[in-house]
Enzyme design. Structure first.
Site, PDB file in Angstrom:
ATOM      1  N   SER A 119     -13.221  27.713 -26.741  1.00 24.51           N
ATOM      2  CA  SER A 119     -13.298  26.525 -27.584  1.00 24.51           C
ATOM      3  C   SER A 119     -12.160  26.569 -28.585  1.00 24.51           C
ATOM      4  CB  SER A 119     -14.641  26.518 -28.322  1.00 24.51           C
ATOM      5  OG  SER A 119     -14.550  25.703 -29.480  1.00 24.51           O
ATOM      6  N   SER A 159       0.831  -1.209   0.000  1.00 23.93           N
ATOM      7  CA  SER A 159       0.000   0.000   0.000  1.00 23.93           C
ATOM      8  C   SER A 159       0.864   1.256   0.000  1.00 23.93           C
ATOM      9  CB  SER A 159      -0.923   0.008   1.224  1.00 23.93           C
ATOM     10  OG  SER A 159      -0.182  -0.150   2.421  1.00 23.93           O
ATOM     11  N   GLN A 175      -7.397  -2.249   4.142  1.00 24.70           N
ATOM     12  CA  GLN A 175      -6.344  -1.453   3.501  1.00 24.70           C
ATOM     13  C   GLN A 175      -6.907  -0.687   2.292  1.00 24.70           C
ATOM     14  OE1 GLN A 175      -2.150  -2.751   3.188  1.00 24.70           O
ATOM     15  NE2 GLN A 175      -2.577  -3.086   1.028  1.00 24.70           N
ATOM     16  N   ASN A 200     -16.950  28.830 -22.296  1.00 22.17           N
ATOM     17  CA  ASN A 200     -17.610  27.668 -21.692  1.00 22.17           C
ATOM     18  C   ASN A 200     -17.424  27.628 -20.174  1.00 22.17           C
ATOM     19  OD1 ASN A 200     -18.437  26.689 -24.218  1.00 22.17           O
ATOM     20  ND2 ASN A 200     -16.474  25.652 -24.526  1.00 22.17           N
ATOM     21  N   ASN A 253      -2.109  -2.769  13.333  1.00 22.09           N
ATOM     22  CA  ASN A 253      -3.564  -2.588  13.282  1.00 22.09           C
ATOM     23  C   ASN A 253      -4.017  -1.329  14.029  1.00 22.09           C
ATOM     24  OD1 ASN A 253      -3.452  -4.947  11.906  1.00 22.09           O
ATOM     25  ND2 ASN A 253      -4.325  -6.225  13.523  1.00 22.09           N
ATOM     26  N   TYR A 308      -9.491  -6.765  12.706  1.00 18.98           N
ATOM     27  CA  TYR A 308      -8.900  -6.257  11.468  1.00 18.98           C
ATOM     28  C   TYR A 308      -8.905  -7.314  10.371  1.00 18.98           C
ATOM     29  CZ  TYR A 308      -5.442  -4.491   8.146  1.00 18.98           C
ATOM     30  OH  TYR A 308      -4.812  -4.071   7.014  1.00 18.98           O
ATOM     31  N   LYS A 361     -16.898  31.202 -28.364  1.00 22.06           N
ATOM     32  CA  LYS A 361     -17.416  30.493 -27.185  1.00 22.06           C
ATOM     33  C   LYS A 361     -16.689  30.797 -25.892  1.00 22.06           C
ATOM     34  CE  LYS A 361     -19.417  26.882 -26.905  1.00 22.06           C
ATOM     35  NZ  LYS A 361     -20.430  25.854 -26.848  1.00 22.06           N
ATOM     36  N   GLU A 399     -19.073  22.775 -14.885  1.00 20.16           N
ATOM     37  CA  GLU A 399     -19.411  21.419 -15.334  1.00 20.16           C
ATOM     38  C   GLU A 399     -18.625  20.375 -14.557  1.00 20.16           C
ATOM     39  OE1 GLU A 399     -19.935  21.433 -19.932  1.00 20.16           O
ATOM     40  OE2 GLU A 399     -18.716  23.149 -19.392  1.00 20.16           O
ATOM     41  N   THR A 430     -40.076  26.621  -9.899  1.00 22.92           N
ATOM     42  CA  THR A 430     -40.357  25.241  -9.500  1.00 22.92           C
ATOM     43  C   THR A 430     -40.486  24.506 -10.828  1.00 22.92           C
ATOM     44  OG1 THR A 430     -42.736  25.587  -9.474  1.00 22.92           O
ATOM     45  CG2 THR A 430     -41.608  25.885  -7.374  1.00 22.92           C
ATOM     46  N   HIS A 431     -40.034  23.277 -10.876  1.00 24.36           N
ATOM     47  CA  HIS A 431     -40.016  22.498 -12.130  1.00 24.36           C
ATOM     48  C   HIS A 431     -39.212  23.213 -13.223  1.00 24.36           C
ATOM     49  CE1 HIS A 431     -43.503  20.354 -10.313  1.00 24.36           C
ATOM     50  NE2 HIS A 431     -43.851  21.579  -9.941  1.00 24.36           N
ATOM     51  N   LYS A 481      -8.170   3.483   2.069  1.00 28.16           N
ATOM     52  CA  LYS A 481      -7.462   4.752   1.964  1.00 28.16           C
ATOM     53  C   LYS A 481      -7.604   5.460   0.625  1.00 28.16           C
ATOM     54  CE  LYS A 481      -4.360   2.859   5.176  1.00 28.16           C
ATOM     55  NZ  LYS A 481      -5.173   1.656   4.943  1.00 28.16           N
TER      56      LYS A 481
HETATM   57  N1  ARG Z   1      -1.099  -1.434   5.346  1.00 28.90           N
HETATM   58  C1  ARG Z   1      -2.044  -1.960   6.272  1.00 28.90           C
HETATM   59  C2  ARG Z   1      -3.381  -1.261   6.098  1.00 28.90           C
HETATM   60  O1  ARG Z   1      -3.433  -0.248   5.509  1.00 28.90           O
HETATM   61  C3  ARG Z   1      -1.571  -1.769   7.660  1.00 28.90           C
HETATM   62  C4  ARG Z   1      -2.107  -2.753   8.648  1.00 28.90           C
HETATM   63  C5  ARG Z   1      -1.551  -4.085   8.384  1.00 28.90           C
HETATM   64  N2  ARG Z   1      -1.925  -4.998   9.376  1.00 28.90           N
HETATM   65  C6  ARG Z   1      -1.796  -6.312   9.215  1.00 28.90           C
HETATM   66  N3  ARG Z   1      -2.174  -7.058  10.185  1.00 28.90           N
HETATM   67  N4  ARG Z   1      -1.306  -6.821   8.128  1.00 28.90           N
HETATM   68  O2  ARG Z   1      -4.403  -1.731   6.503  1.00 28.90           O
END
Ligand code: ARG
Length: 455
Positions: free
Chosen positions: A274, A20, A319, A282, A107, A314, A280, A287, A152-153, A322
């Site tokens: 454009s 990660s 993971q 825009n 964890n 956990y 134009k 948007e 409205t509408h 994120k």
């Molecule tokens: N990179 C892991 C995560 O984002 C960290 C926790 C890992 N824990 C484990 N027991 N492998 O969740």
């Protein structure tokens, strides 16, 4: 870091799916902050020596500065930000680094880092929303008496004021802001010290680390502490609702800035040209603001789906939390900044607004109300008489106030000259003095209230 029971390293594909570090390096600062608090607590409780704690805490600052200056080399083999930092710390300070992970697990470490990161984004959202609200209040103040059509509408309904319309968004974004404030208060508890899932046999002080990291208190259940991602879900849900509001004003700006409406002029700073049509201009930013809600909702649904059905405590599934939150946060902060700039810069065009406000018999309700007030007619009868007058005006291709008194009296003999006083758009908006109504006096009172509270 965990090689003791293994005889072979991971397959390259295993490393690719497992790592990660490509994204969680975004939490480097929070990881180091959490580790420094943990090390100080371990020393205070006599679990590690003061000199080891000092070496760890100083070494971590060196790691942070290496990361912030770009000198740090991240390694996918070291999986994530936690192990990348710890490996570098070991290279810098030697064996003392090996004591940092006492009474801790990745964890509770990742839960702590991520909470800190999300908390910072909640603060950024709260600040960004305050700035946006101020931009709307400034627009409202400048156009508190400026009439425009209320729809409205998307059909012209009754005249309102520009100020009233702007202040509607202040209320919406204020609710968004309060959602972030509420969620922040709820999430501000420390998971650190929950260790892997069951707590620890070391005599740690969870109050101390909670306090050092600005949390209100330690989380009360170690299983919950490492498996909870409600804070991320609440953040995403708040982002989604806020982005929904952003998409609504964005859509209005797209419509209003078109040649058919000409209600507002969006500044050149927030428009594009454009490549083929030289004439134009825009509303690209509007948007894109209208579109951003798509990916933010996607992030919310993704994380809800990731968390659904996960057993305690956990699981590595988590993971995947994120990237969703990072992307949504980036999208929301950019959207808030862009919208604030657009709103501050845009100029309402009074003439087309006024013309449109008067179109489509928008003061018909005022006429009906007048018949009730001045002639004591039951509202149902007034509705009928007004309908007949609208039909007459429509047949003759004129507006209501252009009907002569004789013509009006041919439908309802007791109508007098005074009726003309309620038919103009200014009279119409001025008469809507009920609390929360569009009368400039009401709108100005709301502006003053928000000016005060946004100070
Ligand atoms: N990179 C892991 C995560 O984002 C960290 C926790 C890992 N824990 C484990 N027991 N492998 O969740």
């Amino acid at each position: 870091m965990w090689g003791g029971r293994f005889s072979a390293g991971p397959d390259a594909i295993m490393e690719a799916i497992n790592a990660s570090i490509g994204y969680d390096q975004k939490m480097a600062r929070q990881d180091i902050e959490g580790s420094r608090a943990h090390a100080a607590m371990l020393a205070a409780r006599g679990i590690i020596s003061d000199s080891d704690a000092r070496a760890i805490r100083e070494g971590l600052l060196t790691v942070l500065s290496e990361i912030e200056t770009g000198a740090f080399e991240f390694s996918a083999a070291l999986e994530d930000i936690h192990m990348n930092v710890e490996a570098r710390l070991t290279a810098l300070v030697g064996p003392a680094a090996g004591r940092l992970h006492t009474a801790r697990s990745r964890n509770d470490q990742v839960a702590t880092d991520f909470r800190l990161w999300v908390r910072g984004q909640m603060d950024a959202a709260i600040e960004g929303l305050s700035a946006l609200m101020q931009a709307f209040v400034a627009q409202a103040e400048a156009g508190a008496d400026m009439v425009m059509p209320g729809f409205t509408h998307l059909q012209v309904a009754q005249p309102v004021t520009w100020g009233h319309h702007m202040m509607a968004y202040v209320e919406m974004f204020a609710r968004d802001r309060s959602r972030f404030i509420d969620a922040r208060a709820r999430m501000n508890e420390s998971p650190l010290g929950a260790a892997a899932l069951a707590g620890t046999s070391f005599p740690i002080d969870r109050e101390m680390t909670a306090d050092a990291l600005g949390f209100e208190r330690p989380m009360a259940n170690s299983l919950d502490a490492v498996s909870d991602r409600d804070f991320a879900l609440e953040f995403l849900a708040s982002c989604s609702i806020c982005a929904t509001h952003i998409s609504r004003i964005a859509e209005e700006l797209v419509i209003w800035s078109s040649a058919q409406f000409r209600f507002v002029t969006i500044s050149d700073r927030f428009s594009t040209g454009s490549s083929i049509m030289p004439q134009k201009k825009n509303p690209d930013a509007a948007e894109l603001l209208r579109a951003k809600v798509g990916r933010i909702n996607g992030s919310l649904i993704a994380l809800l789906t990731i968390m659904k059905g996960l057993p305690l405590a956990y699981s590595k599934d988590m993971q995947e939390d994120k990237e969703q939150v990072f992307d949504a946060a980036d999208s929301l902060m950019l959207s808030l900044a862009a919208l604030t700039g657009m709103v501050a810069d845009m100029r309402p065009n009074p003439a087309p607004l006024r013309l449109a406000a008067a179109s489509g018999f928008s003061t018909a309700t005022d006429l009906a109300d007048w018949l009730v007030r001045a002639l004591n007619m039951p509202f149902r009868d007034a509705h009928h008489v007004t309908g007949a007058l609208v039909k007459m005006a429509e047949d003759q291709g004129v507006d209501l106030h252009e009907l002569s008194l004789a013509q009006m009296q041919s439908v309802e003999p007791s109508i007098g000259e005074a009726v003309y006083e309620v038919l103009g758009v200014d009279n119409s908006v001025a008469s809507r003095t009920s609390y929360g109504g569009t009368a400039p006096a009401q709108v100005k009172a709301q502006i003053a209230r928000w000016r005060e509270s946004l100070k």
